[in-house]
Motif scaffolding. Structure first.
Motif, PDB file in Angstrom:
ATOM      1  N   TYR A  29       0.860  -0.960  -0.182  1.00  0.00           N
ATOM      2  CA  TYR A  29       0.099  -0.161  -0.170  1.00  0.00           C
ATOM      3  C   TYR A  29       0.848   1.170   0.089  1.00  0.00           C
ATOM      4  O   TYR A  29       0.378   2.151  -0.679  1.00  0.00           O
ATOM      5  CB  TYR A  29      -1.123  -0.040   1.217  1.00  0.00           C
ATOM      6  N   ALA A  30       2.065   1.094   0.774  1.00  0.00           N
ATOM      7  CA  ALA A  30       2.727   3.051   0.708  1.00  0.00           C
ATOM      8  C   ALA A  30       3.416   3.040  -0.271  1.00  0.00           C
ATOM      9  O   ALA A  30       3.501   3.997  -0.935  1.00  0.00           O
ATOM     10  CB  ALA A  30       3.649   2.328   2.422  1.00  0.00           C
ATOM     11  N   LEU A  31       4.347   1.516  -0.622  1.00  0.00           N
ATOM     12  CA  LEU A  31       4.861   1.997  -2.272  1.00  0.00           C
ATOM     13  C   LEU A  31       3.872   2.599  -3.398  1.00  0.00           C
ATOM     14  O   LEU A  31       4.416   3.251  -3.943  1.00  0.00           O
ATOM     15  CB  LEU A  31       5.424   0.679  -2.489  1.00  0.00           C
ATOM     16  N   ALA A  32       2.511   1.439  -3.463  1.00  0.00           N
ATOM     17  CA  ALA A  32       1.755   2.855  -4.664  1.00  0.00           C
ATOM     18  C   ALA A  32       1.619   3.631  -4.294  1.00  0.00           C
ATOM     19  O   ALA A  32       0.998   4.821  -4.798  1.00  0.00           O
ATOM     20  CB  ALA A  32       1.123   1.280  -4.413  1.00  0.00           C
TER      21      ALA A  32
ATOM     22  N   MET B  39      -3.449 -12.584  -3.662  1.00  0.00           N
ATOM     23  CA  MET B  39      -4.798 -11.635  -4.285  1.00  0.00           C
ATOM     24  C   MET B  39      -4.590 -10.257  -3.256  1.00  0.00           C
ATOM     25  O   MET B  39      -5.260  -9.587  -3.561  1.00  0.00           O
ATOM     26  CB  MET B  39      -6.057 -12.512  -4.057  1.00  0.00           C
ATOM     27  N   LEU B  40      -3.887 -10.922  -1.839  1.00  0.00           N
ATOM     28  CA  LEU B  40      -4.452  -9.742  -1.207  1.00  0.00           C
ATOM     29  C   LEU B  40      -3.593  -8.623  -1.081  1.00  0.00           C
ATOM     30  O   LEU B  40      -3.595  -7.500  -2.025  1.00  0.00           O
ATOM     31  CB  LEU B  40      -3.705 -10.127   1.136  1.00  0.00           C
ATOM     32  N   LEU B  41      -2.290  -8.838  -1.264  1.00  0.00           N
ATOM     33  CA  LEU B  41      -1.462  -8.598  -1.939  1.00  0.00           C
ATOM     34  C   LEU B  41      -0.998  -6.846  -3.076  1.00  0.00           C
ATOM     35  O   LEU B  41      -1.504  -6.262  -2.964  1.00  0.00           O
ATOM     36  CB  LEU B  41       0.254  -8.103  -1.906  1.00  0.00           C
ATOM     37  N   GLY B  42      -1.822  -7.383  -3.649  1.00  0.00           N
ATOM     38  CA  GLY B  42      -2.477  -6.945  -5.428  1.00  0.00           C
ATOM     39  C   GLY B  42      -4.025  -6.218  -4.938  1.00  0.00           C
ATOM     40  O   GLY B  42      -3.667  -4.730  -5.312  1.00  0.00           O
ATOM     41  N   ALA B  43      -4.974  -6.108  -3.953  1.00  0.00           N
ATOM     42  CA  ALA B  43      -5.319  -5.571  -3.933  1.00  0.00           C
ATOM     43  C   ALA B  43      -4.940  -4.266  -2.717  1.00  0.00           C
ATOM     44  O   ALA B  43      -5.194  -2.988  -2.989  1.00  0.00           O
ATOM     45  CB  ALA B  43      -6.460  -5.877  -2.682  1.00  0.00           C
ATOM     46  N   ARG B  44      -4.040  -4.258  -1.878  1.00  0.00           N
ATOM     47  CA  ARG B  44      -3.276  -3.114  -1.138  1.00  0.00           C
ATOM     48  C   ARG B  44      -2.431  -2.078  -2.123  1.00  0.00           C
ATOM     49  O   ARG B  44      -2.609  -1.241  -1.879  1.00  0.00           O
ATOM     50  CB  ARG B  44      -2.371  -4.513  -0.421  1.00  0.00           C
ATOM     51  N   ALA B  45      -2.024  -3.149  -2.897  1.00  0.00           N
ATOM     52  CA  ALA B  45      -1.498  -2.309  -4.141  1.00  0.00           C
ATOM     53  C   ALA B  45      -2.147  -0.747  -4.827  1.00  0.00           C
ATOM     54  O   ALA B  45      -2.423   0.081  -5.195  1.00  0.00           O
ATOM     55  CB  ALA B  45       0.087  -2.890  -4.839  1.00  0.00           C
TER      56      ALA B  45
ATOM     57  N   GLN C 215      -5.130  -0.281  -3.976  1.00  0.00           N
ATOM     58  CA  GLN C 215      -5.535   0.203  -3.162  1.00  0.00           C
ATOM     59  C   GLN C 215      -4.691   1.845  -2.810  1.00  0.00           C
ATOM     60  O   GLN C 215      -5.116   3.255  -3.113  1.00  0.00           O
ATOM     61  CB  GLN C 215      -5.788   0.019  -1.664  1.00  0.00           C
ATOM     62  N   GLY C 216      -3.519   1.803  -2.556  1.00  0.00           N
ATOM     63  CA  GLY C 216      -2.805   2.613  -3.162  1.00  0.00           C
ATOM     64  C   GLY C 216      -2.495   3.658  -3.740  1.00  0.00           C
ATOM     65  O   GLY C 216      -2.311   5.083  -3.981  1.00  0.00           O
ATOM     66  N   ALA C 217      -2.947   3.098  -5.403  1.00  0.00           N
ATOM     67  CA  ALA C 217      -2.547   3.680  -6.719  1.00  0.00           C
ATOM     68  C   ALA C 217      -4.360   4.912  -6.291  1.00  0.00           C
ATOM     69  O   ALA C 217      -3.909   5.707  -6.998  1.00  0.00           O
ATOM     70  CB  ALA C 217      -2.410   2.740  -7.553  1.00  0.00           C
ATOM     71  N   PHE C 218      -5.024   3.914  -6.074  1.00  0.00           N
ATOM     72  CA  PHE C 218      -6.258   5.137  -6.239  1.00  0.00           C
ATOM     73  C   PHE C 218      -6.049   6.118  -4.879  1.00  0.00           C
ATOM     74  O   PHE C 218      -6.802   6.987  -5.210  1.00  0.00           O
ATOM     75  CB  PHE C 218      -7.195   4.049  -6.062  1.00  0.00           C
ATOM     76  N   GLY C 219      -5.595   5.206  -4.796  1.00  0.00           N
ATOM     77  CA  GLY C 219      -5.633   6.661  -3.216  1.00  0.00           C
ATOM     78  C   GLY C 219      -4.381   8.218  -3.545  1.00  0.00           C
ATOM     79  O   GLY C 219      -5.078   8.290  -3.799  1.00  0.00           O
ATOM     80  N   ALA C 220      -3.716   7.315  -3.987  1.00  0.00           N
ATOM     81  CA  ALA C 220      -2.512   8.304  -5.193  1.00  0.00           C
ATOM     82  C   ALA C 220      -2.921   9.332  -5.825  1.00  0.00           C
ATOM     83  O   ALA C 220      -3.020  11.293  -5.953  1.00  0.00           O
ATOM     84  CB  ALA C 220      -1.342   7.441  -5.933  1.00  0.00           C
ATOM     85  N   LEU C 221      -4.241   8.831  -6.267  1.00  0.00           N
ATOM     86  CA  LEU C 221      -4.960   9.642  -6.851  1.00  0.00           C
ATOM     87  C   LEU C 221      -6.377  10.200  -6.331  1.00  0.00           C
ATOM     88  O   LEU C 221      -6.883  11.217  -6.929  1.00  0.00           O
ATOM     89  CB  LEU C 221      -5.827   8.266  -8.470  1.00  0.00           C
ATOM     90  N   LEU C 222      -7.110  10.182  -5.679  1.00  0.00           N
ATOM     91  CA  LEU C 222      -7.561  10.898  -4.937  1.00  0.00           C
ATOM     92  C   LEU C 222      -6.857  11.160  -3.971  1.00  0.00           C
ATOM     93  O   LEU C 222      -8.414  12.677  -3.560  1.00  0.00           O
ATOM     94  CB  LEU C 222      -8.378   9.284  -3.588  1.00  0.00           C
ATOM     95  N   ALA C 223      -5.881  11.552  -2.737  1.00  0.00           N
ATOM     96  CA  ALA C 223      -5.927  12.434  -1.991  1.00  0.00           C
ATOM     97  C   ALA C 223      -5.686  13.915  -2.647  1.00  0.00           C
ATOM     98  O   ALA C 223      -5.856  14.576  -2.054  1.00  0.00           O
ATOM     99  CB  ALA C 223      -4.706  11.368  -1.289  1.00  0.00           C
ATOM    100  N   PRO C 224      -4.777  13.748  -3.597  1.00  0.00           N
ATOM    101  CA  PRO C 224      -4.290  14.480  -3.909  1.00  0.00           C
ATOM    102  C   PRO C 224      -5.123  16.174  -4.547  1.00  0.00           C
ATOM    103  O   PRO C 224      -5.611  17.073  -4.100  1.00  0.00           O
ATOM    104  CB  PRO C 224      -3.327  15.283  -5.180  1.00  0.00           C
TER     105      PRO C 224
END
Length: 509
Positions: free
Chosen positions: A58-61, A104-110, A112-121
């Motif tokens: 999550y953090a890396l993405a 599957m869990l790790l992919g979902a977390r990544a 989440q991070g990618a869409f979070g990087a679009l959402l937060a800014p």
């Protein structure tokens, strides 16, 4: 010819509510899964080595794609980027909630991070362009700052409740409910003001590649240092790669016509000071979450739910500091003073927390330390967030907002790795010097607990020093004058601005 100011959106406060719901969802996810990890590990059967990747993916993405997400928001539109980010985050959370394998869990977390990087800014830049009056802006950022600062602690509470009374999968599935509310608000209430957003233009692909890979390498470097050691060849190699990639990124940004990160955003003295002081403060803040969670559960024997509730004084302090103290000072005191004072007060709270022992009364040590730290951070975060985007052009609001989140992500990665290393080293030294020979079972267990608490205390002392450094950075880098927001309607001639006054607007997590 007189210039009419842009019409104020009458629904802006309702829009802020939905923006804060989305931001809370993203911030919660940084900690809510942590408490659920042991249960998820048993259920899916992944190894101890893979356990950290549930957090790290999550953090890396998230950290690596923030600048890209911020620029996409500037080009596509903030409302559109916000909506896509919310929906994508919900779908990724649902995928993680029904995961049947580790991959599957790790992919979902990544994801989440990618869409979070679009959402937060996008969320932060929407506030920047919707609230243009100084007092309203201060109040809006106070509310947003309280959510951004207290959300991580709330994640611990919610994670404990869901894990203990339902199932670890609900720590991911709960995001769907947040997303439904935020997406509904985006469609029905949020309206992006017409401004000079860059509607056309080429995306800086070399900048995207260099920034994303460089930031991923930097975040991974600190994660690697925590597990492999700071002097290991692999750690040094990752840091060297990060330095090379980010240096190349700066060189490219100086030369391209439409840079991913216009250097004017970070080279402004006030904004640069805000980014640097925020990132530095988060180092100490993340250390607190890490060590107090372990202290309360392992040393004091608190359940996950009680551990989460134990963080409520810090949340209360942040709410009061951000919405009451900082908001009232915003139009009266230069950000330099409220930021420096707030960070210094937070450092004082950490000094109290550093006095913990194996049997410290919660009400005498932990609770007051948490409250004072939260009060200080809330007081400092609001003006820092506002200043971090104050004076930016509308076309740069998204990427300026992304820099706020990036500074916090990098600070969090540094804090977790650096302070954990310090704590581990202090624990080992204490245990070696205090263990009796031969040790009795009860004596060995007591010394192990004492050594653990000693390590936490040492790390918290360091965190207090780091927050004091954030105070110094804010005081030295940020101008002593009350900065002015030069936000103006599109198409007008810009006023002549004195050299010492910044030229634009925005804030942070």
């Amino acid at each position: 010819m007189p210039v009419s100011m842009p019409e104020t959106d009458p629904r802006r406060w309702k829009a802020l509510l939905f923006i804060c719901i989305a931001q809370l969802m993203v911030v919660l996810d940084g900690t809510i899964v942590n408490i659920a990890l042991p249960s998820a590990q048993v259920d899916l059967g992944f190894s101890d080595g893979n356990r950290q990747w549930v957090v790290t993916a999550y953090a890396l993405a998230f950290g690596g794609l923030l600048l890209f997400g911020g620029r996409i928001a500037d080009l596509w539109g903030r409302k559109r980027a916000f909506t896509i980010g919310v929906i994508g985050f919900a779908l990724a959370s649902a995928l993680g909630g029904v995961a049947t394998t580790t991959g599957m869990l790790l992919g979902a977390r990544a994801l989440q991070g990618a869409f979070g990087a679009l959402l937060a800014p996008a969320a932060l830049s929407l506030i920047t362009v919707m609230f243009t009056e100084s007092k309203e802006r201060a109040k809006a950022f106070g509310i947003y700052g309280a959510i951004a600062g207290g959300g991580a602690a709330l994640g611990l509470i919610l994670g404990g409740v869901l894990t203990e009374y339902l199932n670890w999968r609900w720590t991911l599935l709960v995001n769907i409910f947040f997303a439904i509310a935020a997406a509904a608000g985006a469609f029905l209430v949020i309206r992006e003001p017409e401004g000079d957003r860059q509607r056309t233009g080429r995306l800086d692909i070399p900048g995207v590649v260099l920034a994303s890979t460089g930031l991923v390498a930097l975040v991974y470097g600190f994660t690697r240092a925590e597990t492999a050691g700071w002097t290991s060849g692999s750690t040094i190699a990752v840091f060297a790669a990060a330095a090379a990639l980010l240096t190349a990124f700066v060189v490219v940004e100086k030369r391209v016509k439409a840079p991913l990160l216009p250097l004017r955003v970070v080279l402004d003295r006030n904004r640069g000071g805000a980014y640097l002081s925020l990132g530095t403060a988060v180092i100490g803040m993340f250390g607190l979450f890490l060590f107090l969670t372990f202290y309360l559960q392992i040393v004091r024997g608190y359940s996950p739910v009680v551990t989460g509730l134990a963080f409520l004084p810090m949340v209360a302090g942040m709410m009061i500091g951000s919405t009451q103290i900082a908001t009232r000072l915003a139009t009266r005191v230069a950000p330099r003073y409220s930021m420096a004072g707030g960070f210094l007060l937070a450092a004082g709270g950490l000094l109290i927390l550093a006095q913990i022992t194996t049997d410290s009364p919660y009400a005498a040590v932990v609770m007051p330390g948490m409250f004072i730290m939260g009060l200080g951070l809330g007081t400092a975060f609001m003006p820092a967030m506002n200043l971090a985007t104050l004076g930016v052009r509308d076309a740069d609001a998204g990427v300026a907002s992304a820099m706020v989140n990036t500074s916090q992500q990098i600070g969090g990665a540094i804090g977790t790795a650096l302070l954990n290393t310090l704590a581990t080293s202090a624990t080992a030294t204490y245990a070696a010097s205090h263990m009796s020979t031969p040790p009795t079972p009860d004596g060995a267990k007591l010394v192990q607990l004492q050594a653990m608490v000693h390590g936490y205390s040492v790390a918290i002392y360091w965190a207090a020093g780091i927050l004091a450094l954030a105070s110094v950075i804010a005081f030295v880098f940020i101008n002593h004058r009350q900065p002015k927001d030069e936000h103006r309607p599109t198409g007008t001639t810009p006023p002549v601005i004195p050299a010492q006054i910044p030229e634009t607007t925005k804030t942070p997590r």
